[in-house]
Design a protein around this motif. Structure first.
Motif, PDB file in Angstrom:
ATOM      1  N   ASP A  25     -25.010  -4.143  -9.290  1.00 49.65           N
ATOM      2  CA  ASP A  25     -25.769  -4.527 -10.474  1.00 49.65           C
ATOM      3  C   ASP A  25     -26.398  -3.304 -11.134  1.00 49.65           C
ATOM      4  OD1 ASP A  25     -25.155  -7.201 -10.086  1.00 49.65           O
ATOM      5  OD2 ASP A  25     -27.023  -7.624  -8.998  1.00 49.65           O
ATOM      6  N   PHE A  26     -26.938  -2.431 -10.298  1.00 53.15           N
ATOM      7  CA  PHE A  26     -27.527  -1.204 -10.836  1.00 53.15           C
ATOM      8  C   PHE A  26     -26.465  -0.314 -11.460  1.00 53.15           C
ATOM      9  CE2 PHE A  26     -31.077  -1.983  -7.737  1.00 53.15           C
ATOM     10  CZ  PHE A  26     -32.059  -2.136  -8.693  1.00 53.15           C
ATOM     11  N   ASP A  27     -25.301  -0.209 -10.818  1.00 52.76           N
ATOM     12  CA  ASP A  27     -24.219   0.615 -11.363  1.00 52.76           C
ATOM     13  C   ASP A  27     -23.741   0.072 -12.709  1.00 52.76           C
ATOM     14  OD1 ASP A  27     -24.383   2.251  -9.167  1.00 52.76           O
ATOM     15  OD2 ASP A  27     -22.702   1.306  -8.096  1.00 52.76           O
ATOM     16  N   LYS A  28     -23.626  -1.264 -12.805  1.00 54.69           N
ATOM     17  CA  LYS A  28     -23.198  -1.866 -14.064  1.00 54.69           C
ATOM     18  C   LYS A  28     -24.234  -1.602 -15.164  1.00 54.69           C
ATOM     19  CE  LYS A  28     -21.750  -6.249 -16.083  1.00 54.69           C
ATOM     20  NZ  LYS A  28     -22.580  -6.175 -17.256  1.00 54.69           N
ATOM     21  N   LEU A  29     -25.487  -1.744 -14.802  1.00 53.58           N
ATOM     22  CA  LEU A  29     -26.545  -1.486 -15.767  1.00 53.58           C
ATOM     23  C   LEU A  29     -26.541  -0.030 -16.213  1.00 53.58           C
ATOM     24  CD1 LEU A  29     -28.961  -2.606 -17.310  1.00 53.58           C
ATOM     25  CD2 LEU A  29     -30.376  -2.050 -15.341  1.00 53.58           C
ATOM     26  N   LYS A  30     -26.338   0.889 -15.286  1.00 54.42           N
ATOM     27  CA  LYS A  30     -26.273   2.315 -15.622  1.00 54.42           C
ATOM     28  C   LYS A  30     -25.087   2.591 -16.536  1.00 54.42           C
ATOM     29  CE  LYS A  30     -26.363   6.903 -13.485  1.00 54.42           C
ATOM     30  NZ  LYS A  30     -25.772   7.531 -14.609  1.00 54.42           N
ATOM     31  N   ALA A  31     -23.948   1.968 -16.259  1.00 53.22           N
ATOM     32  CA  ALA A  31     -22.775   2.150 -17.109  1.00 53.22           C
ATOM     33  C   ALA A  31     -23.040   1.623 -18.516  1.00 53.22           C
ATOM     34  CB  ALA A  31     -21.570   1.452 -16.496  1.00 53.22           C
ATOM     35  N   ASP A  32     -23.732   0.489 -18.590  1.00 56.55           N
ATOM     36  CA  ASP A  32     -24.069  -0.061 -19.902  1.00 56.55           C
ATOM     37  C   ASP A  32     -24.993   0.886 -20.673  1.00 56.55           C
ATOM     38  OD1 ASP A  32     -22.561  -2.299 -19.403  1.00 56.55           O
ATOM     39  OD2 ASP A  32     -24.274  -3.582 -18.875  1.00 56.55           O
ATOM     40  N   VAL A  33     -25.971   1.426 -19.993  1.00 57.37           N
ATOM     41  CA  VAL A  33     -26.909   2.357 -20.630  1.00 57.37           C
ATOM     42  C   VAL A  33     -26.168   3.617 -21.057  1.00 57.37           C
ATOM     43  CG1 VAL A  33     -28.895   3.846 -20.210  1.00 57.37           C
ATOM     44  CG2 VAL A  33     -28.949   1.461 -19.460  1.00 57.37           C
ATOM     45  N   ASP A  34     -25.300   4.125 -20.208  1.00 55.51           N
ATOM     46  CA  ASP A  34     -24.538   5.330 -20.544  1.00 55.51           C
ATOM     47  C   ASP A  34     -23.620   5.098 -21.745  1.00 55.51           C
ATOM     48  OD1 ASP A  34     -25.757   6.755 -18.532  1.00 55.51           O
ATOM     49  OD2 ASP A  34     -24.114   6.482 -17.088  1.00 55.51           O
ATOM     50  N   SER A  35     -23.062   3.890 -21.847  1.00 59.16           N
ATOM     51  CA  SER A  35     -22.182   3.606 -22.983  1.00 59.16           C
ATOM     52  C   SER A  35     -22.984   3.468 -24.283  1.00 59.16           C
ATOM     53  CB  SER A  35     -21.362   2.341 -22.732  1.00 59.16           C
ATOM     54  OG  SER A  35     -22.192   1.200 -22.763  1.00 59.16           O
ATOM     55  N   LEU A  36     -24.259   3.154 -24.170  1.00 55.32           N
ATOM     56  CA  LEU A  36     -25.085   3.010 -25.370  1.00 55.32           C
ATOM     57  C   LEU A  36     -25.648   4.340 -25.869  1.00 55.32           C
ATOM     58  CD1 LEU A  36     -27.067  -0.241 -24.556  1.00 55.32           C
ATOM     59  CD2 LEU A  36     -25.214   0.031 -26.190  1.00 55.32           C
ATOM     60  N   LYS A  37     -25.688   5.345 -25.016  1.00 58.13           N
ATOM     61  CA  LYS A  37     -26.276   6.629 -25.414  1.00 58.13           C
ATOM     62  C   LYS A  37     -25.605   7.243 -26.639  1.00 58.13           C
ATOM     63  CE  LYS A  37     -28.415   7.907 -21.063  1.00 58.13           C
ATOM     64  NZ  LYS A  37     -28.428   8.818 -19.915  1.00 58.13           N
ATOM     65  N   PRO A  38     -24.253   7.284 -26.726  1.00 55.56           N
ATOM     66  CA  PRO A  38     -23.642   7.847 -27.938  1.00 55.56           C
ATOM     67  C   PRO A  38     -23.983   7.039 -29.197  1.00 55.56           C
ATOM     68  CG  PRO A  38     -22.007   7.671 -26.194  1.00 55.56           C
ATOM     69  CD  PRO A  38     -23.239   6.978 -25.711  1.00 55.56           C
ATOM     70  N   GLN A  39     -24.069   5.728 -29.037  1.00 58.31           N
ATOM     71  CA  GLN A  39     -24.410   4.896 -30.191  1.00 58.31           C
ATOM     72  C   GLN A  39     -25.843   5.172 -30.649  1.00 58.31           C
ATOM     73  OE1 GLN A  39     -23.659   0.896 -28.901  1.00 58.31           O
ATOM     74  NE2 GLN A  39     -21.444   1.177 -28.833  1.00 58.31           N
ATOM     75  N   VAL A  40     -26.729   5.371 -29.710  1.00 58.94           N
ATOM     76  CA  VAL A  40     -28.112   5.685 -30.051  1.00 58.94           C
ATOM     77  C   VAL A  40     -28.183   7.043 -30.742  1.00 58.94           C
ATOM     78  CG1 VAL A  40     -30.381   6.201 -29.079  1.00 58.94           C
ATOM     79  CG2 VAL A  40     -29.111   4.222 -28.256  1.00 58.94           C
ATOM     80  N   SER A  41     -27.421   8.002 -30.232  1.00 58.70           N
ATOM     81  CA  SER A  41     -27.398   9.325 -30.859  1.00 58.70           C
ATOM     82  C   SER A  41     -26.852   9.250 -32.284  1.00 58.70           C
ATOM     83  CB  SER A  41     -26.554  10.285 -30.040  1.00 58.70           C
ATOM     84  OG  SER A  41     -27.132  10.486 -28.776  1.00 58.70           O
ATOM     85  N   ALA A  42     -25.805   8.473 -32.468  1.00 54.39           N
ATOM     86  CA  ALA A  42     -25.226   8.316 -33.804  1.00 54.39           C
ATOM     87  C   ALA A  42     -26.217   7.629 -34.740  1.00 54.39           C
ATOM     88  CB  ALA A  42     -23.928   7.517 -33.731  1.00 54.39           C
TER      89      ALA A  42
END
Length: 92
Positions: A25-42
């Motif tokens: 669950d933590f790994d999935k959440l981390k992957a979700d957060v990591d996938s959102l980082k480029p979108q946040v930067s954009a």
């Protein structure tokens, strides 16, 4: 005392009912957060660009307002001069 026992029992039942999060669950959440980082930067870059464009537009609007005020003043001065010239021509 009875309130404390009842409250403790309620907390224990709630803790057992919700369970604990697993590592996956933590790994999935981390992957979700990591996938959102480029979108946040954009999104942050787009916001900065929009802010710069708004500042430029504001500066241009201020310059246009100033030019319009000068033009209005020149027109008023010209009208005053024409009125004086007309009044002088009527006196003769």
């Amino acid at each position: 005392m009875m309130k404390a026992v009842k409250l403790s029992a309620l907390v224990a039942v709630a803790a057992l009912a919700t369970g604990c999060a697993s590592q996956s669950d933590f790994d999935k959440l981390k992957a979700d957060v990591d996938s959102l980082k480029p979108q946040v930067s954009a999104a942050a870059a787009d916001a900065a660009s929009a802010k710069a464009a708004a500042a430029e537009a504001s500066a241009k609007a201020s310059a246009a307002e100033s030019a319009a005020n000068r033009a209005a003043q020149y027109a008023q001065d010209t009208n005053s001069k024409l009125d004086r010239m007309f009044k002088r021509s009527q006196h003769k």
